[in-house]
Design a protein around this motif. Structure first.
Motif, PDB file in Angstrom:
ATOM      1  N   ASN A 171    -119.978 -22.803  39.391  1.00 27.49           N
ATOM      2  CA  ASN A 171    -120.732 -21.255  39.114  1.00 27.49           C
ATOM      3  C   ASN A 171    -119.705 -20.289  38.737  1.00 27.49           C
ATOM      4  OD1 ASN A 171    -123.054 -19.846  38.970  1.00 27.49           O
ATOM      5  ND2 ASN A 171    -123.071 -19.421  40.981  1.00 27.49           N
ATOM      6  N   PHE A 172    -118.546 -20.701  38.140  1.00 27.62           N
ATOM      7  CA  PHE A 172    -117.779 -19.466  37.696  1.00 27.62           C
ATOM      8  C   PHE A 172    -118.146 -19.495  36.019  1.00 27.62           C
ATOM      9  CE2 PHE A 172    -115.116 -21.144  41.134  1.00 27.62           C
ATOM     10  CZ  PHE A 172    -114.051 -20.079  41.545  1.00 27.62           C
ATOM     11  N   PRO A 173    -119.057 -18.773  35.343  1.00 26.29           N
ATOM     12  CA  PRO A 173    -119.188 -18.875  33.972  1.00 26.29           C
ATOM     13  C   PRO A 173    -118.028 -18.719  32.953  1.00 26.29           C
ATOM     14  CG  PRO A 173    -120.883 -17.614  35.148  1.00 26.29           C
ATOM     15  CD  PRO A 173    -119.955 -17.767  36.180  1.00 26.29           C
ATOM     16  N   PRO A 174    -117.961 -18.947  31.796  1.00 25.73           N
ATOM     17  CA  PRO A 174    -116.712 -18.718  31.234  1.00 25.73           C
ATOM     18  C   PRO A 174    -116.804 -17.184  31.268  1.00 25.73           C
ATOM     19  CG  PRO A 174    -117.996 -20.204  29.916  1.00 25.73           C
ATOM     20  CD  PRO A 174    -118.730 -19.963  31.160  1.00 25.73           C
ATOM     21  N   ASN A 175    -115.382 -16.652  31.170  1.00 25.06           N
ATOM     22  CA  ASN A 175    -115.189 -15.098  31.109  1.00 25.06           C
ATOM     23  C   ASN A 175    -115.532 -14.235  32.450  1.00 25.06           C
ATOM     24  OD1 ASN A 175    -113.887 -15.434  28.686  1.00 25.06           O
ATOM     25  ND2 ASN A 175    -115.934 -15.386  27.686  1.00 25.06           N
ATOM     26  N   HIS A 176    -116.212 -15.120  33.161  1.00 27.35           N
ATOM     27  CA  HIS A 176    -116.402 -14.242  34.519  1.00 27.35           C
ATOM     28  C   HIS A 176    -115.433 -13.942  35.452  1.00 27.35           C
ATOM     29  CE1 HIS A 176    -118.430 -13.615  38.197  1.00 27.35           C
ATOM     30  NE2 HIS A 176    -119.710 -13.455  37.700  1.00 27.35           N
ATOM     31  N   PRO A 177    -115.263 -12.541  35.794  1.00 28.32           N
ATOM     32  CA  PRO A 177    -114.004 -12.050  36.542  1.00 28.32           C
ATOM     33  C   PRO A 177    -113.581 -12.841  37.896  1.00 28.32           C
ATOM     34  CG  PRO A 177    -116.500 -10.464  36.389  1.00 28.32           C
ATOM     35  CD  PRO A 177    -116.678 -11.866  35.776  1.00 28.32           C
ATOM     36  N   ALA A 178    -114.955 -13.591  38.253  1.00 24.92           N
ATOM     37  CA  ALA A 178    -114.504 -14.553  39.585  1.00 24.92           C
ATOM     38  C   ALA A 178    -113.356 -15.418  39.123  1.00 24.92           C
ATOM     39  CB  ALA A 178    -115.631 -15.104  40.095  1.00 24.92           C
ATOM     40  N   ARG A 179    -112.894 -15.920  37.821  1.00 23.52           N
ATOM     41  CA  ARG A 179    -111.992 -16.531  37.472  1.00 23.52           C
ATOM     42  C   ARG A 179    -110.673 -15.921  37.663  1.00 23.52           C
ATOM     43  NH1 ARG A 179    -113.176 -20.897  32.493  1.00 23.52           N
ATOM     44  NH2 ARG A 179    -115.228 -21.209  33.095  1.00 23.52           N
ATOM     45  N   ASP A 180    -110.703 -14.555  37.660  1.00 25.85           N
ATOM     46  CA  ASP A 180    -109.358 -13.986  37.592  1.00 25.85           C
ATOM     47  C   ASP A 180    -108.654 -14.224  39.034  1.00 25.85           C
ATOM     48  OD1 ASP A 180    -109.869 -13.055  35.215  1.00 25.85           O
ATOM     49  OD2 ASP A 180    -110.355 -11.057  35.896  1.00 25.85           O
ATOM     50  N   THR A 181    -109.677 -14.483  40.125  1.00 28.84           N
ATOM     51  CA  THR A 181    -108.974 -14.703  41.297  1.00 28.84           C
ATOM     52  C   THR A 181    -108.244 -16.232  41.669  1.00 28.84           C
ATOM     53  OG1 THR A 181    -111.018 -16.088  42.115  1.00 28.84           O
ATOM     54  CG2 THR A 181    -111.063 -13.789  42.365  1.00 28.84           C
TER      55      THR A 181
END
Ligand code: DAH
Length: 364
Positions: A154-164
């Protein structure tokens, strides 16, 4: 020996061979039953009556010039045979039992048997707490696809949660579809997805493993570290089950007087999500430097599996089995280094990886 040395009838090569063979056989026989190396040395190499001296006097000195070389070669071979026998013999020192030239009273070569690395030990301890609750172990690859590491969680592409999770990606993947691109897994959570795609519920698994992030190394961070993930999916799994399970696990790891509390948090793959804190094990919750005077230490993340994760899993399965109307689950993830550092009072994470035996041997 009946006579000191055989009589040499002539200097032709076959006579020399025969005569030296007799002597070599005697050396071999005496070597095999060697109990007094010094007597053996005197008998063969003694400067006055040693047999080599006798051979030298009787055979070498009167040898015709053309026989000197073949005689000398054989003489030297015999001498080497005697010296080799003496080299491998250990002197029969007072009272020491000598067996075929080996002093069996000397201490043996000590080989350190090796011990589990402290991180592996802690990882094993954590896993074992959950094994006792009926969990089994799952593992997955360290080189993972974007789909398992992020999208299905549930981390979609380009979602800011990926930055964590600052990610190390494998080079040369630009031509591949985004979800197939390879990266070093940033957490052990992708193994939740792999296991659920492979197996229907009920499921109780722990996932120990190595993870990678593009983090600068400091006293508490390392770009390569370890996590233990957990996943429990069944009918009627509630947040109370999650709390009870983790409270038990923390008591099993840090002692029964430890308390736990759950704080609201965010992870894309759980809803609701929580951070788990334990009462400070250094000051028993009174407040000290280690817990920044709060009495609590944050130790792991957890939550109820987000229905979007179940949907991503079912989309990959031949037979859907994770209908959020029927089943529910909880998940959690913890850092092994952090727990090992707390258990042993270690303040620099780098010690785990330095290979310094003085550090590692303390955990034997
Ligand atoms: N994957 C998270 C991390 O590496 C840790 C985590 C948090 C795992 C919550 C979980 C969870 O399974 O429910 O930061």
């Amino acid at each position: 020996m009946t006579e000191a040395i055989p009589h040499l009838e002539s200097y032709d090569e076959s006579t020399l061979d025969r005569s030296f063979a007799i002597l070599a056989d005697e050396v071999a026989a005496e070597t095999a039953a060697l109990s007094d190396p010094e007597a053996f040395r005197l008998a063969w190499l003694g400067r006055k009556q040693g047999r080599l001296k006798l051979i030298s006097d009787a055979w070498l000195k009167s040898a015709p010039p053309e026989a000197r070389k073949p005689l000398g070669i054989r003489f030297n071979q015999l001498k080497q045979q005697i010296e080799a026998a003496l080299d491998s013999a250990v002197p029969a020192a007072a009272g020491k039992p000598v067996q075929q030239g080996i002093d069996i009273t000397l201490p043996g070569t000590v080989r350190a048997p090796g011990i589990p690395h402290p991180l592996l030990k802690t990882m094993q301890e954590i896993v074992s707490v959950f094994h006792h609750l009926g969990y089994s172990t799952s593992t997955g690859p360290q080189v993972e696809t974007d789909f398992y590491n992020f999208e299905a969680l549930n981390f979609p592409p380009n979602h800011p949660a990926r930055d964590t999770q600052d990610t190390l990606v494998i080079a040369g993947q630009q031509t591949r579809p985004a979800r197939e691109r390879l990266l070093m897994r940033t957490h052990t959570s992708p193994v939740q997805i792999r296991t659920m795609i492979a197996q229907p519920p009920p499921l109780r698994i722990v996932i120990p493993g190595k993870v990678h992030r593009n983090d600068a190394a400091d006293a508490t961070h390392s770009p390569i570290f370890h996590q233990v993930e957990g996943l429990c999916v069944d009918t009627n799994i509630t947040f109370s089950d999650l709390k009870g399970t983790l409270d038990h696990a923390m008591k099993a790891l840090f002692g029964t007087s430890v308390k736990t509390r759950f704080f609201p948090s965010f992870f894309p793959f759980t809803e609701p999500s929580a951070d788990v804190q334990i009462s400070c094990i250094f000051c028993n919750g009174k407040g000290c430097r280690k817990c920044k005077h709060s009495g609590w230490i944050e130790l792991l993340g957890c939550g109820m599996v987000d229905p979007a994760v179940f949907a991503a899993v079912d989309a990959q399965r031949a037979e859907p089995a994770y209908d959020p109307a029927r089943i529910s689950g909880f998940a959690f993830g913890m850092g092994v280094e952090r727990i090992a550092m707390m258990q042993h009072g270690i303040s620099d994470i780098g010690q785990f990886y330095s290979g310094d035996m003085r550090f590692l041997e303390q955990f034997a």
